[in-house]
Design an enzyme around this catalytic site. Structure first.
Site, PDB file in Angstrom:
ATOM      1  N   ASP A  93       0.907  -0.978   0.153  1.00  0.00           N
ATOM      2  CA  ASP A  93       0.215   0.000   0.033  1.00  0.00           C
ATOM      3  C   ASP A  93       0.994   1.408   0.059  1.00  0.00           C
ATOM      4  OD1 ASP A  93       1.026   0.112   2.352  1.00  0.00           O
ATOM      5  OD2 ASP A  93      -0.932   0.016   3.633  1.00  0.00           O
ATOM      6  N   SER A  94       0.338   2.404  -0.120  1.00  0.00           N
ATOM      7  CA  SER A  94       1.139   3.776  -0.271  1.00  0.00           C
ATOM      8  C   SER A  94       1.510   4.091   1.137  1.00  0.00           C
ATOM      9  CB  SER A  94       0.335   4.549  -1.073  1.00  0.00           C
ATOM     10  OG  SER A  94      -0.812   5.236   0.141  1.00  0.00           O
ATOM     11  N   GLY A  95       1.216   3.677   2.038  1.00  0.00           N
ATOM     12  CA  GLY A  95       1.328   4.317   3.337  1.00  0.00           C
ATOM     13  C   GLY A  95       0.565   5.369   3.860  1.00  0.00           C
ATOM     14  N   GLY A  96      -0.285   5.514   2.802  1.00  0.00           N
ATOM     15  CA  GLY A  96      -1.204   6.755   3.122  1.00  0.00           C
ATOM     16  C   GLY A  96      -2.140   6.366   4.321  1.00  0.00           C
ATOM     17  N   PHE A  97      -2.856   5.140   4.130  1.00  0.00           N
ATOM     18  CA  PHE A  97      -3.769   4.912   5.170  1.00  0.00           C
ATOM     19  C   PHE A  97      -3.359   4.766   6.852  1.00  0.00           C
ATOM     20  CE2 PHE A  97      -6.449   1.689   7.321  1.00  0.00           C
ATOM     21  CZ  PHE A  97      -7.668   2.144   7.291  1.00  0.00           C
ATOM     22  N   ASP A 138      -2.894   8.232  -1.634  1.00  0.00           N
ATOM     23  CA  ASP A 138      -4.047   8.810  -1.652  1.00  0.00           C
ATOM     24  C   ASP A 138      -4.474   9.359  -0.257  1.00  0.00           C
ATOM     25  OD1 ASP A 138      -4.374   6.284  -0.489  1.00  0.00           O
ATOM     26  OD2 ASP A 138      -6.456   6.165  -1.164  1.00  0.00           O
ATOM     27  N   GLN A 173     -11.414   7.333  -4.689  1.00  0.00           N
ATOM     28  CA  GLN A 173     -12.141   7.819  -3.347  1.00  0.00           C
ATOM     29  C   GLN A 173     -13.503   8.562  -3.798  1.00  0.00           C
ATOM     30  OE1 GLN A 173     -11.155   7.366  -0.508  1.00  0.00           O
ATOM     31  NE2 GLN A 173      -9.130   6.423  -0.767  1.00  0.00           N
ATOM     32  N   GLY A 196     -11.085   4.040   0.627  1.00  0.00           N
ATOM     33  CA  GLY A 196     -11.989   4.742   1.398  1.00  0.00           C
ATOM     34  C   GLY A 196     -13.178   4.093   2.161  1.00  0.00           C
ATOM     35  N   ASP A 209      -8.101  -7.496   0.344  1.00  0.00           N
ATOM     36  CA  ASP A 209      -7.362  -7.745   1.371  1.00  0.00           C
ATOM     37  C   ASP A 209      -8.091  -7.370   2.807  1.00  0.00           C
ATOM     38  OD1 ASP A 209      -6.683  -4.682   0.743  1.00  0.00           O
ATOM     39  OD2 ASP A 209      -5.771  -5.020   2.683  1.00  0.00           O
ATOM     40  N   CYS A 214     -13.312 -28.273   7.293  1.00  0.00           N
ATOM     41  CA  CYS A 214     -12.052 -27.866   7.045  1.00  0.00           C
ATOM     42  C   CYS A 214     -10.728 -28.650   6.893  1.00  0.00           C
ATOM     43  CB  CYS A 214     -11.671 -26.620   7.962  1.00  0.00           C
ATOM     44  SG  CYS A 214      -9.982 -25.835   7.570  1.00  0.00           S
ATOM     45  N   CYS A 251      -7.606 -28.081   6.945  1.00  0.00           N
ATOM     46  CA  CYS A 251      -6.308 -27.344   7.398  1.00  0.00           C
ATOM     47  C   CYS A 251      -5.648 -28.191   8.328  1.00  0.00           C
ATOM     48  CB  CYS A 251      -6.706 -26.045   7.718  1.00  0.00           C
ATOM     49  SG  CYS A 251      -6.788 -25.538   9.542  1.00  0.00           S
ATOM     50  N   CYS A 290      -7.245 -28.033  11.817  1.00  0.00           N
ATOM     51  CA  CYS A 290      -8.549 -28.882  11.857  1.00  0.00           C
ATOM     52  C   CYS A 290      -8.229 -30.351  11.944  1.00  0.00           C
ATOM     53  CB  CYS A 290      -9.549 -28.442  11.161  1.00  0.00           C
ATOM     54  SG  CYS A 290     -10.164 -26.571  11.380  1.00  0.00           S
ATOM     55  N   HIS A 325      -5.774 -21.416  10.601  1.00  0.00           N
ATOM     56  CA  HIS A 325      -7.060 -21.903  10.147  1.00  0.00           C
ATOM     57  C   HIS A 325      -8.072 -20.661   9.559  1.00  0.00           C
ATOM     58  CE1 HIS A 325     -11.101 -23.374  10.078  1.00  0.00           C
ATOM     59  NE2 HIS A 325     -11.465 -22.132  10.694  1.00  0.00           N
TER      60      HIS A 325
HETATM   61 ZN   LIG Z   1      -9.152 -25.386   9.945  1.00  0.00          ZN
END
Ligand SMILES: [Zn+2]
Length: 398
Positions: free
Chosen positions: A91-95, A145, A218, A245, A295, A333, A335, A338, A364
């Site tokens: 990311d740009s660092g802005g947030f 931004d 935005q 935003g 994300d 699941c 994974c 689990c 998980h």
């Molecule tokens: Zn799992």
């Protein structure tokens, strides 16, 4: 050649595709785990690979403060520094500047802020954000931004949107002039085909490789301003577009409305990314609206607080009701958590404040998110968009 995007199947507004980046191919729609300081908290890179993560995020603000961009650059860029062969986005660092710094000062030139680590004063501008992101060397980087706060009055939202548009043009100008300074030497990018569908070798070797800079729309919660922001950002021209935003405190229904309204104005042939969302239900919903990339810190942050997402709804593992529960966390699941451990053990680890609780819970939750997106891609490719959506939406909550 930096990235290319191919749409494989379309079902209503939703689509599946492949995004080819200098380091790896990504199947879209994709969920991107957040690795704030160059680490997805609690999970090592080999396990991220095992879970099928194809792209992870790094936060420029954090990496700029520690260990510093010049250190990462000297070590060959983020991929080499953290030993991650697949794709990365910064990311740009802005947030972070806007969300972590109450003492920030914003001018047309940029933002002055204080480090949350030692209080030292720093300055980010579109140019310095590009310089930092080029030095870090992620495959995809973002324009600098201003994330407009919520709620905000109409004049404030317009002024903020217009400044973001001017900053986008400055970001692109600096990027175009300096993109050759990325700390990869040609051919040094180690490709990892962490992808479900094989591609022809020819399409996987873009050369010479450069990063790709994405624009950000935005405009707060105002549909007309979102449209204008989209048009102005498209006019500058980027290989991908983000909707920023959102998830800043507005009701969820409004988030969806703004995503839907903004998508109407974004090019269909470019990747479309909603930043910072969401719950499992939301990422399914947004993928079905035609979003390609998302994300969120939710799966990792919630895991560290003992909140687990399962096919049977949310589980708060700290609850005493699980103290003698010998069943798996999520019977559906596959994974490694689990498959091996009981709810009783996970509850015990959490109650004992063991580091292992955070590790296992995070594995998980990430597995659940990545698996959810795998199923979304599969159902979109089969044209089953609405069926999958209703099935997820009807999950019982505990
Ligand atoms: Zn799992």
């Amino acid at each position: 050649m930096s990235i290319s995007f191919h749409i494989d199947s379309i079902s209503g507004p939703a689509r599946t595709g492949r995004l080819l980046t200098p380091h790896a191919a990504i199947d879209t729609p994709v969920f991107m785990p957040v690795g704030t300081v160059g680490s997805v908290k609690g999970v090592s890179q080999d396990i991220l690979e095992e879970l099928g993560a194809q792209i992870i995020l790094g936060n420029t603000y954090h990496l700029y403060l520690r260990p510093g961009v010049s250190t990462v650059r000297k070590l060959g860029g983020l991929h080499r520094f953290i030993s991650w062969r697949r794709a990365m986005l910064t990311d740009s660092g802005g947030f972070q500047v806007f969300s972590l710094n109450e003492l920030r000062k914003v001018t047309e030139e940029g933002v002055t802020f204080r480090s949350h680590l030692d209080g030292s004063s720093h300055f980010f501008s579109p140019e310095s954000s590009m310089e930092a992101q080029i030095g870090l060397g992620a495959d995809i980087i973002m324009v600098f931004d201003e994330c407009t706060e919520y709620p905000a009055d109409a004049a404030r939202v317009r002024a903020s949107m217009e400044m973001t548009a001017r900053w986008a043009a400055r970001s692109k100008k600096y990027f175009e002039e300096h993109k050759h300074e990325v700390p990869w030497t040609q051919g040094s990018a180690v490709r990892d085909q962490g992808s479900e569908t094989p591609a022809s070798p020819l399409t996987l070797t873009p050369s010479p490789s450069t990063q790709s800079l994405f624009g950000i729309v935005q405009g707060g919660m105002d549909r007309a301003l979102r449209k204008e922001s989209a048009e102005r950002t498209i006019e500058i021209g980027f290989p991908g577009y983000a909707i920023g935003g959102l998830s800043v405190g507005e009701p969820r229904e409004l988030t969806r409305e703004i995503i839907e309204a903004t998508l109407e104005h974004l090019p269909k042939d470019k990747p479309r990314y909603v930043m910072g969302v969401g719950t499992p239900e939301e990422i399914v919903e947004y993928a079905n609206l035609g979003i390609d990339m998302m994300d969120c810190v939710l799966p990792t942050r919630a895991a560290r607080h003992g909140l687990l997402f399962t096919s049977e709804g949310k589980v708060s593992i700290k609850q005493a009701r699980y103290a003698q529960d010998s069943g798996p966390l999520d019977p559906n699941c596959a994974c490694r958590v689990c498959q091996r451990y009981s709810r009783a053990y996970l509850r015990h680890l959490y109650a004992s404040n063991e580091v292992l609780a955070q590790v296992l819970n995070t594995i998980h939750n990430l597995s659940f998110y990545l698996d959810t997106m795998r199923r979304v891609r599969h159902s979109i490719s089969l044209g089953e968009e609405s069926r999958f959506l209703s099935r997820v939406g009807s999950r019982p909550k505990s």
